[in-house]
Design an enzyme around this catalytic site. Structure first.
Site, PDB file in Angstrom:
ATOM      1  N   TYR A   7      11.755 -18.507 -58.077  1.00 23.81           N
ATOM      2  CA  TYR A   7      11.839 -18.809 -59.499  1.00 23.81           C
ATOM      3  C   TYR A   7      11.292 -17.668 -60.336  1.00 23.81           C
ATOM      4  CZ  TYR A   7       6.814 -19.837 -60.165  1.00 23.81           C
ATOM      5  OH  TYR A   7       5.449 -19.740 -60.284  1.00 23.81           O
TER       6      TYR A   7
ATOM      7  N   LEU B  33       0.732 -12.034 -57.066  1.00 23.41           N
ATOM      8  CA  LEU B  33       2.034 -11.878 -57.699  1.00 23.41           C
ATOM      9  C   LEU B  33       1.988 -10.657 -58.619  1.00 23.41           C
ATOM     10  CD1 LEU B  33       4.761 -13.526 -58.017  1.00 23.41           C
ATOM     11  CD2 LEU B  33       3.900 -13.979 -60.309  1.00 23.41           C
TER      12      LEU B  33
ATOM     13  N   GLU C  58      -6.177 -13.277 -57.464  1.00 22.84           N
ATOM     14  CA  GLU C  58      -5.589 -13.580 -58.772  1.00 22.84           C
ATOM     15  C   GLU C  58      -6.046 -14.987 -59.173  1.00 22.84           C
ATOM     16  OE1 GLU C  58      -1.273 -13.833 -58.721  1.00 22.84           O
ATOM     17  OE2 GLU C  58      -1.265 -14.676 -56.710  1.00 22.84           O
TER      18      GLU C  58
ATOM     19  N   LYS D 175       7.600 -14.967 -55.623  1.00 26.12           N
ATOM     20  CA  LYS D 175       7.502 -16.055 -56.598  1.00 26.12           C
ATOM     21  C   LYS D 175       8.377 -17.203 -56.104  1.00 26.12           C
ATOM     22  CE  LYS D 175       7.021 -16.339 -61.654  1.00 26.12           C
ATOM     23  NZ  LYS D 175       5.644 -16.837 -61.674  1.00 26.12           N
TER      24      LYS D 175
HETATM   25  N1  PDD Z   1       3.061 -17.916 -63.469  1.00 30.79           N
HETATM   26  N2  PDD Z   1       0.106 -15.004 -60.577  1.00 30.79           N
HETATM   27  C1  PDD Z   1       0.606 -16.232 -60.375  1.00 30.79           C
HETATM   28  C2  PDD Z   1       0.248 -16.961 -59.129  1.00 30.79           C
HETATM   29  C3  PDD Z   1       1.453 -16.801 -61.352  1.00 30.79           C
HETATM   30  O1  PDD Z   1       1.974 -18.026 -61.136  1.00 30.79           O
HETATM   31  C4  PDD Z   1       1.751 -16.075 -62.527  1.00 30.79           C
HETATM   32  C5  PDD Z   1       2.649 -16.616 -63.601  1.00 30.79           C
HETATM   33  C6  PDD Z   1       1.195 -14.794 -62.698  1.00 30.79           C
HETATM   34  C7  PDD Z   1       1.473 -13.944 -63.913  1.00 30.79           C
HETATM   35  O2  PDD Z   1       2.777 -13.399 -63.880  1.00 30.79           O
HETATM   36  P1  PDD Z   1       3.556 -13.042 -65.243  1.00 30.79           P
HETATM   37  O3  PDD Z   1       2.653 -12.152 -66.023  1.00 30.79           O
HETATM   38  O4  PDD Z   1       4.778 -12.352 -64.787  1.00 30.79           O
HETATM   39  O5  PDD Z   1       3.804 -14.345 -65.966  1.00 30.79           O
HETATM   40  C8  PDD Z   1       0.381 -14.286 -61.692  1.00 30.79           C
HETATM   41  C9  PDD Z   1       4.099 -18.463 -64.301  1.00 30.79           C
HETATM   42  C10 PDD Z   1       3.884 -18.281 -65.768  1.00 30.79           C
HETATM   43  C11 PDD Z   1       4.342 -19.902 -63.882  1.00 30.79           C
HETATM   44  O6  PDD Z   1       4.372 -20.136 -62.684  1.00 30.79           O
HETATM   45  O7  PDD Z   1       4.529 -20.750 -64.752  1.00 30.79           O
END
Ligand code: PDD
Length: 286
Positions: free
Chosen positions: A32, A203, A179, A147
């Site tokens: 996703y 991620l 993270e 992801k």
């Molecule tokens: N999540 N790490 C994890 C585990 C995450 O689920 C996310 C973002 C990030 C940050 O990634 P980005 O800057 O590309 O949004 C880091 C999204 C927002 C979600 O699962 O809803």
């Protein structure tokens, strides 16, 4: 009414139905992306699509569309939904089989789903007073760079924060910070921004990249490398970043103040740079 895309057609969300035999439902077998949309323009769509390709390659799922087709579908979803600022969610699962079997079906059509939700950025109070976090051992698998929709560990870890009246759970693995449950985490120590490296333990966040680019553009010293748990716990500042949360200051960790217990001076500068970048670049379409 929310319009979604499912397997080739746009429809009201109430009409979107998938098979109970879908491997996304049975196994969490899917990929996703969450793409923030500002002034109806998707932010860094090519980067999101590149991360999507990385995930799909990592889980051996053929990409059902090329980037041009993804861009067209995302553009349609934005156009068909209300709101200048949106959060576009897209997912691809390996599709529905006729029987439950861990191994991949020989022939299966992936399920493609895209929806839009309002982009709700954090309330100003969270930026002004900061947020609280708890910590936990990072019990996830060893491909956190992908992801995938298999998010049970992330859900359990985020719930630990909510149960404690906090916003995020900061994860540590083998003595290092990885993270957050659904965000990337930065530390600031003696004026230097510290970021864990993009390896298989986290991620590779799109917002993470923006923060490091803004640091470089404004001359804020930054070091990308393993961040020891002791360093994170004694940091002057901790921040969480994600597409929907942007950049937030973490002022308490496990009930202890982070630094002074107030949003720090480096956060305030980064927040101002981020907001300026949002107005000037994100809203104009990059
Ligand atoms: N999540 N790490 C994890 C585990 C995450 O689920 C996310 C973002 C990030 C940050 O990634 P980005 O800057 O590309 O949004 C880091 C999204 C927002 C979600 O699962 O809803």
């Amino acid at each position: 009414m929310t319009t979604v895309y499912l397997d080739g057609a746009f429809m009201p969300i109430a009409e979107a139905k998938v098979s109970a035999m879908d491997r996304g439902f049975l196994f969490g077998d899917g990929a996703y992306e969450v793409i923030p949309v500002y002034s109806r323009r998707p932010f860094r769509l090519p980067e999101h699509l590149s991360r999507l390709r990385h995930t799909l390659d990592g889980i051996r799922l053929a990409n059902p569309h090329d980037d041009a087709e993804w861009a067209r579908l995302v553009g349609e979803i934005i156009a068909r939904n209300a709101g200048e600022d949106q959060s576009v969610y897209l997912q691809i699962t390996r599709g529905a089989d006729t029987k439950r079997n861990h191994a991949f079906p020989a022939r299966v059509t992936p399920t493609v789903y895209i929806m839009s939700e309002p982009l709700v950025t954090p309330p100003p109070s969270q930026r002004e007073t900061g947020i609280a976090a708890v910590s936990a051992a990072d019990v996830r698998w060893l491909r956190c760079d992908l992801k995938t929709t298999s998010l049970l560990a992330n859900c359990l870890l985020r719930q630990l924060a909510v149960d404690a009246g906090c916003v995020e759970t900061i994860l540590f693995r083998d003595g290092f910070m990885t993270e957050g449950a659904a965000s990337n985490i930065f530390a600031v120590k003696q004026g230097v921004l510290l970021a864990p490296p993009k390896d298989r333990f986290m991620l590779p966040g799109i917002t993470y990249d923006v923060v490091l680019e803004l640091a470089a553009a404004h001359g804020l010293p930054a070091e990308v490398g393993p961040v020891a748990e002791a360093t994170a716990r004694s940091a002057d500042e901790l921040w969480m970043t994600s597409s929907t949360k942007e950049v937030l200051p973490i002022v308490r960790l496990d009930g202890q103040p982070v630094g002074t217990g107030q949003p720090g001076p480096v956060f305030k500068r980064m927040h101002a740079w981020y907001q300026e970048f949002k107005q000037r670049v994100m809203r104009a379409g990059e």
